[in-house]
Design a protein around this motif. Structure first.
Motif, PDB file in Angstrom:
ATOM      1  N   ALA A 172       3.996  22.279 -46.989  1.00 21.40           N
ATOM      2  CA  ALA A 172       5.325  21.953 -46.470  1.00 21.40           C
ATOM      3  C   ALA A 172       6.373  21.946 -47.575  1.00 21.40           C
ATOM      4  N   GLU A 173       5.952  21.608 -48.786  1.00 25.87           N
ATOM      5  CA  GLU A 173       6.932  21.365 -49.854  1.00 25.87           C
ATOM      6  C   GLU A 173       6.766  22.336 -51.021  1.00 25.87           C
ATOM      7  N   GLY A 174       6.149  23.470 -50.804  1.00 25.70           N
ATOM      8  CA  GLY A 174       5.952  24.410 -51.909  1.00 25.70           C
ATOM      9  C   GLY A 174       4.522  24.355 -52.398  1.00 25.70           C
ATOM     10  N   ARG A 224       5.696   6.898 -61.872  1.00 25.07           N
ATOM     11  CA  ARG A 224       6.124   6.889 -60.467  1.00 25.07           C
ATOM     12  C   ARG A 224       5.467   7.966 -59.611  1.00 25.07           C
ATOM     13  N   HIS A 225       4.452   8.627 -60.157  1.00 23.68           N
ATOM     14  CA  HIS A 225       3.734   9.630 -59.369  1.00 23.68           C
ATOM     15  C   HIS A 225       2.281   9.230 -59.184  1.00 23.68           C
ATOM     16  N   ILE A 226       1.835   9.288 -57.948  1.00 22.11           N
ATOM     17  CA  ILE A 226       0.414   9.210 -57.666  1.00 22.11           C
ATOM     18  C   ILE A 226       0.095  10.443 -56.818  1.00 22.11           C
ATOM     19  N   GLU A 228      -1.895  10.600 -54.185  1.00 17.62           N
ATOM     20  CA  GLU A 228      -1.974  10.240 -52.763  1.00 17.62           C
ATOM     21  C   GLU A 228      -1.066   9.039 -52.544  1.00 17.62           C
ATOM     22  N   PHE A 229      -0.126   9.160 -51.620  1.00 20.74           N
ATOM     23  CA  PHE A 229       0.781   8.034 -51.358  1.00 20.74           C
ATOM     24  C   PHE A 229       1.014   7.885 -49.861  1.00 20.74           C
ATOM     25  N   MET A 230       1.482   6.710 -49.474  1.00 22.17           N
ATOM     26  CA  MET A 230       1.783   6.474 -48.059  1.00 22.17           C
ATOM     27  C   MET A 230       3.216   6.931 -47.803  1.00 22.17           C
ATOM     28  N   GLY A 361      14.322   4.931 -59.810  1.00 20.55           N
ATOM     29  CA  GLY A 361      14.251   6.333 -59.380  1.00 20.55           C
ATOM     30  C   GLY A 361      14.181   6.545 -57.883  1.00 20.55           C
ATOM     31  N   GLU A 362      13.920   7.807 -57.507  1.00 22.21           N
ATOM     32  CA  GLU A 362      13.984   8.237 -56.093  1.00 22.21           C
ATOM     33  C   GLU A 362      12.970   7.496 -55.212  1.00 22.21           C
ATOM     34  N   ILE A 363      13.462   6.980 -54.082  1.00 24.35           N
ATOM     35  CA  ILE A 363      12.553   6.336 -53.126  1.00 24.35           C
ATOM     36  C   ILE A 363      12.576   7.026 -51.764  1.00 24.35           C
ATOM     37  N   VAL A 364      13.641   7.753 -51.466  1.00 24.71           N
ATOM     38  CA  VAL A 364      13.736   8.458 -50.184  1.00 24.71           C
ATOM     39  C   VAL A 364      14.277   9.863 -50.431  1.00 24.71           C
ATOM     40  N   GLY A 365      13.682  10.840 -49.732  1.00 27.31           N
ATOM     41  CA  GLY A 365      14.214  12.203 -49.739  1.00 27.31           C
ATOM     42  C   GLY A 365      14.651  12.528 -48.311  1.00 27.31           C
ATOM     43  N   ALA A 366      15.902  12.994 -48.142  1.00 21.49           N
ATOM     44  CA  ALA A 366      16.438  13.185 -46.795  1.00 21.49           C
ATOM     45  C   ALA A 366      17.247  14.467 -46.716  1.00 21.49           C
ATOM     46  N   ALA A 405      17.839  16.057 -38.303  1.00 23.96           N
ATOM     47  CA  ALA A 405      17.757  15.613 -39.699  1.00 23.96           C
ATOM     48  C   ALA A 405      16.618  14.614 -39.837  1.00 23.96           C
ATOM     49  N   GLY A 406      16.151  14.455 -41.042  1.00 28.53           N
ATOM     50  CA  GLY A 406      15.045  13.513 -41.234  1.00 28.53           C
ATOM     51  C   GLY A 406      14.868  13.130 -42.690  1.00 28.53           C
ATOM     52  N   PHE A 407      13.950  12.214 -42.890  1.00 27.23           N
ATOM     53  CA  PHE A 407      13.712  11.737 -44.261  1.00 27.23           C
ATOM     54  C   PHE A 407      12.286  11.271 -44.439  1.00 27.23           C
ATOM     55  N   VAL A 409      10.063   8.397 -46.852  1.00 24.36           N
ATOM     56  CA  VAL A 409      10.096   7.256 -47.768  1.00 24.36           C
ATOM     57  C   VAL A 409       8.737   7.145 -48.449  1.00 24.36           C
ATOM     58  N   GLY A 410       8.733   7.057 -49.744  1.00 24.51           N
ATOM     59  CA  GLY A 410       7.490   6.767 -50.457  1.00 24.51           C
ATOM     60  C   GLY A 410       7.282   5.261 -50.457  1.00 24.51           C
ATOM     61  N   VAL A 411       6.293   4.801 -49.694  1.00 23.72           N
ATOM     62  CA  VAL A 411       6.106   3.351 -49.531  1.00 23.72           C
ATOM     63  C   VAL A 411       5.820   2.697 -50.889  1.00 23.72           C
ATOM     64  N   GLU A 412       4.985   3.347 -51.692  1.00 28.12           N
ATOM     65  CA  GLU A 412       4.662   2.766 -53.004  1.00 28.12           C
ATOM     66  C   GLU A 412       5.866   2.810 -53.941  1.00 28.12           C
ATOM     67  N   ARG A 413       6.719   3.816 -53.760  1.00 28.87           N
ATOM     68  CA  ARG A 413       7.932   3.882 -54.596  1.00 28.87           C
ATOM     69  C   ARG A 413       8.859   2.710 -54.289  1.00 28.87           C
ATOM     70  N   ILE A 414       9.029   2.402 -53.012  1.00 29.05           N
ATOM     71  CA  ILE A 414       9.886   1.256 -52.652  1.00 29.05           C
ATOM     72  C   ILE A 414       9.292  -0.018 -53.237  1.00 29.05           C
TER      73      ILE A 414
HETATM   74  O1  4AD Z   1      11.315  14.003 -51.608  1.00 31.65           O
HETATM   75  P1  4AD Z   1      10.039  14.399 -50.954  1.00 31.65           P
HETATM   76  O2  4AD Z   1       9.194  15.417 -51.612  1.00 31.65           O
HETATM   77  O3  4AD Z   1      10.449  14.844 -49.478  1.00 31.65           O
HETATM   78  C1  4AD Z   1       9.597  15.283 -48.517  1.00 31.65           C
HETATM   79  O4  4AD Z   1       8.394  15.401 -48.625  1.00 31.65           O
HETATM   80  C2  4AD Z   1      10.276  15.506 -47.209  1.00 31.65           C
HETATM   81  N1  4AD Z   1       9.548  16.524 -46.467  1.00 31.65           N
HETATM   82  C3  4AD Z   1      10.301  14.193 -46.448  1.00 31.65           C
HETATM   83  C4  4AD Z   1      10.949  14.315 -45.105  1.00 31.65           C
HETATM   84  O5  4AD Z   1      12.129  14.578 -45.047  1.00 31.65           O
HETATM   85  N2  4AD Z   1      10.212  14.114 -44.045  1.00 31.65           N
HETATM   86  O6  4AD Z   1       9.151  13.105 -50.729  1.00 31.65           O
HETATM   87  C5  4AD Z   1       9.675  12.016 -49.999  1.00 31.65           C
HETATM   88  C6  4AD Z   1       9.433  10.724 -50.763  1.00 31.65           C
HETATM   89  C7  4AD Z   1      10.071  10.694 -52.136  1.00 31.65           C
HETATM   90  O7  4AD Z   1      11.419  10.297 -52.065  1.00 31.65           O
HETATM   91  C8  4AD Z   1       9.223   9.648 -52.827  1.00 31.65           C
HETATM   92  O8  4AD Z   1       9.642   8.344 -52.447  1.00 31.65           O
HETATM   93  C9  4AD Z   1       7.855   9.883 -52.224  1.00 31.65           C
HETATM   94  O9  4AD Z   1       8.028  10.585 -51.018  1.00 31.65           O
HETATM   95  N3  4AD Z   1       7.004  10.683 -53.142  1.00 31.65           N
HETATM   96  C10 4AD Z   1       6.033  10.160 -53.917  1.00 31.65           C
HETATM   97  N4  4AD Z   1       5.593   8.902 -54.063  1.00 31.65           N
HETATM   98  C11 4AD Z   1       4.586   8.696 -54.948  1.00 31.65           C
HETATM   99  N5  4AD Z   1       3.992   9.673 -55.667  1.00 31.65           N
HETATM  100  C12 4AD Z   1       4.397  10.958 -55.541  1.00 31.65           C
HETATM  101  N6  4AD Z   1       3.794  11.923 -56.243  1.00 31.65           N
HETATM  102  C13 4AD Z   1       5.470  11.244 -54.628  1.00 31.65           C
HETATM  103  N7  4AD Z   1       6.111  12.373 -54.265  1.00 31.65           N
HETATM  104  C14 4AD Z   1       7.038  11.995 -53.351  1.00 31.65           C
END
Ligand code: 4AD
Ligand code: MG
Length: 439
Positions: A172-174, A224-226, A228-230, A361-366, A405-407, A409-414
């Protein structure tokens, strides 16, 4: 394990000891030994269960020699059951103790290998035991509260929970950061994001969300990277970027107010005064990518149009902030193929990243989503992807395509921000990083 008696009978939660009428009453408790000491024929046991801690005192002349000796040999984290009477005692934690008249050792245990001064690596190797620590307990109580709160909020907003797949046939993301595997002779990918499926599900339901693990094969070792994340992901029909941002900030404010109200002790213990969360308010500041570049250039960052804003740049933009901020309208090339081209400036997309304050840092991508098949195909090609693999997704734009539109949220990031954790791995019980997928 062999020899452990079958659990039977009822027990009182430790928290009952501290209820108003408990003094003088008899309680039956069970749990794990936090620590103990023996002095002058009295054994002091600090007992833990899911509801708290209590001191229990056992006298040799009350429980008898054999039981006393047996109880003296319970190790830290050994399990036991005891009965006794609640008494006031100013020296005991919480001002009360249980005076034991019966004790039963369930499993005295081996010496517990977790102490204060151990290396990070050792603690990660022993994570299955380390998660019993007070910090971890508090962390995962807050995490559960946050998840509960987000589900409650989405339910109130009439967003439907759906269950997208984790095994997928296209990233989905490359592709670069997708975990790939052999799926019966075909390429398989672990989901990086449920988004494409949520977009398909949006047509019959209009407002959908999912809470699933997402996987990223990112080799970067950062705090801030794992891998596997929720991932909580929301997709809304008939929605543009400004409406989406206002939905996101309402959700974050509402949920963090809720967590502050429900888990103040845990927050306090982890170094986040709940009042700081209770003070969060919408709207969050908004900054375009172009404005961010200007700000960064002023403080000496060598950034220009097209520069990716990494950890250092995000940190500089938010270090002094108390509230999260939205960063919007990035250059198209920096972002995913599905983002909607801005009508006001063709170079940019209708996207927003929410950055946590204090440099987290980044917690939501939208983003708003591109609705036109030809523009999606153009962007897929530019990314080096094969549009034919995305035929099913392109189909969604051929049958009643609508603005949406959508977004994510990285639960562990928050949580890393909310709980002021140095490393994101402290916000998940069994962290997966490039160097570790066990225990
Ligand atoms: O910004 P990202 O890559 O966006 C998406 O995947 C979109 N498709 C989401 C959507 O619009 N439905 O990832 C969204 C969020 C990031 O802002 C970050 O909080 C978290 O997922 N995230 C990670 N968290 C922990 N470890 C990683 N490696 C993460 N990569 C992204
Ligand atoms: Mg992102």
């Amino acid at each position: 394990m062999a020899g452990v008696p079958v659990a039977s009978g009822s027990a009182d939660p430790i928290a009952r000891v501290f209820e108003t009428p408990a003094v003088g009453q008899r309680v039956r408790l069970r749990g794990w030994l936090q620590r103990s000491r023996s002095s002058g024929g009295i054994l002091f046991l600090l007992l833990r269960d899911r509801t708290g801690f209590v001191q229990a005192t056992a006298k040799r002349d009350v429980i008898g020699d054999a039981k006393f000796t047996e109880a003296e040999h319970i190790q830290v984290e050994g399990s036991l059951r005891l009965s006794g009477t609640v008494a006031e005692d100013r020296r005991a934690p919480g001002g009360r103790e249980v005076r034991v008249d019966e004790i039963e050792v369930i499993d005295a245990g081996l010496p517990f290998p977790i102490f204060q001064e151990q290396t990070e690596e050792f603690l990660l190797d022993k994570r299955h035991l380390a998660i019993r620590s007070a910090d971890h307990v508090a962390t995962f109580r807050v995490k559960a509260e946050l998840l509960r709160s987000m589900r409650r909020f989405l339910d109130q907003e009439e967003v439907l929970e759906v269950t997208p797949p984790i095994i997928t046939g296209n990233p989905a993301e490359g592709g670069a950061e997708a975990f790939t595997f052999d799926y019966f002779g075909h390429p398989g990918y672990l989901s990086q994001s449920a988004q494409l499926y949520l977009e398909a599900l949006l047509f019959p339901h209009e407002r959908v969300y999912s809470l699933t693990p997402s996987f990223r094969a990112e080799k970067s070792r950062t705090t801030r990277h794992i891998t596997e994340f929720m991932h909580l992901e929301v997709e809304l029909a008939w929605c543009d970027l400004p409406e989406l941002m206002s939905f996101i900030e309402r959700m974050i404010v509402d949920c963090l107010h809720d967590v502050a109200a429900k888990r103040p002790k845990e927050l306090e213990a982890l170094g986040r005064p709940p009042a700081e969360l209770a003070a969060l308010a919408a709207p969050f500041p908004r900054l375009t990518y172009a404005e961010a570049l200007e700000r960064l250039q002023k403080v000496g960052f060598p950034v220009q149009w097209g520069s990716d804003l990494g950890t250092a740049e995000e940190r500089a933009l938010t270090l002094e902030e108390r509230s999260p901020i939205f960063l919007t309208h990035f250059p198209r090339e920096l972002k995913a193929f599905y983002m909607l081209r801005s009508s006001s400036d063709e170079r940019t997309v209708e996207a927003a990243d929410l950055l946590a304050p204090e440099g987290y840092g980044e917690i939501v991508g939208a983003s708003a989503r591109e609705t036109k098949v030809d523009l999606l195909v153009e962007r897929l090609r530019a990314m080096g992807a094969d549009p034919s693999e995305y035929e099913w997704y392109l189909d969604t734009r051929r049958h009643g395509s609508i603005p949406h539109a959508g977004f994510g949220v990285g639960v562990e990031r928050i949580l890393r921000w909310v709980l002021r954790r140095e490393h994101i791995r402290e916000t998940t019980p069994f962290p997966r990083t490039p160097s570790r997928h066990t225990p």
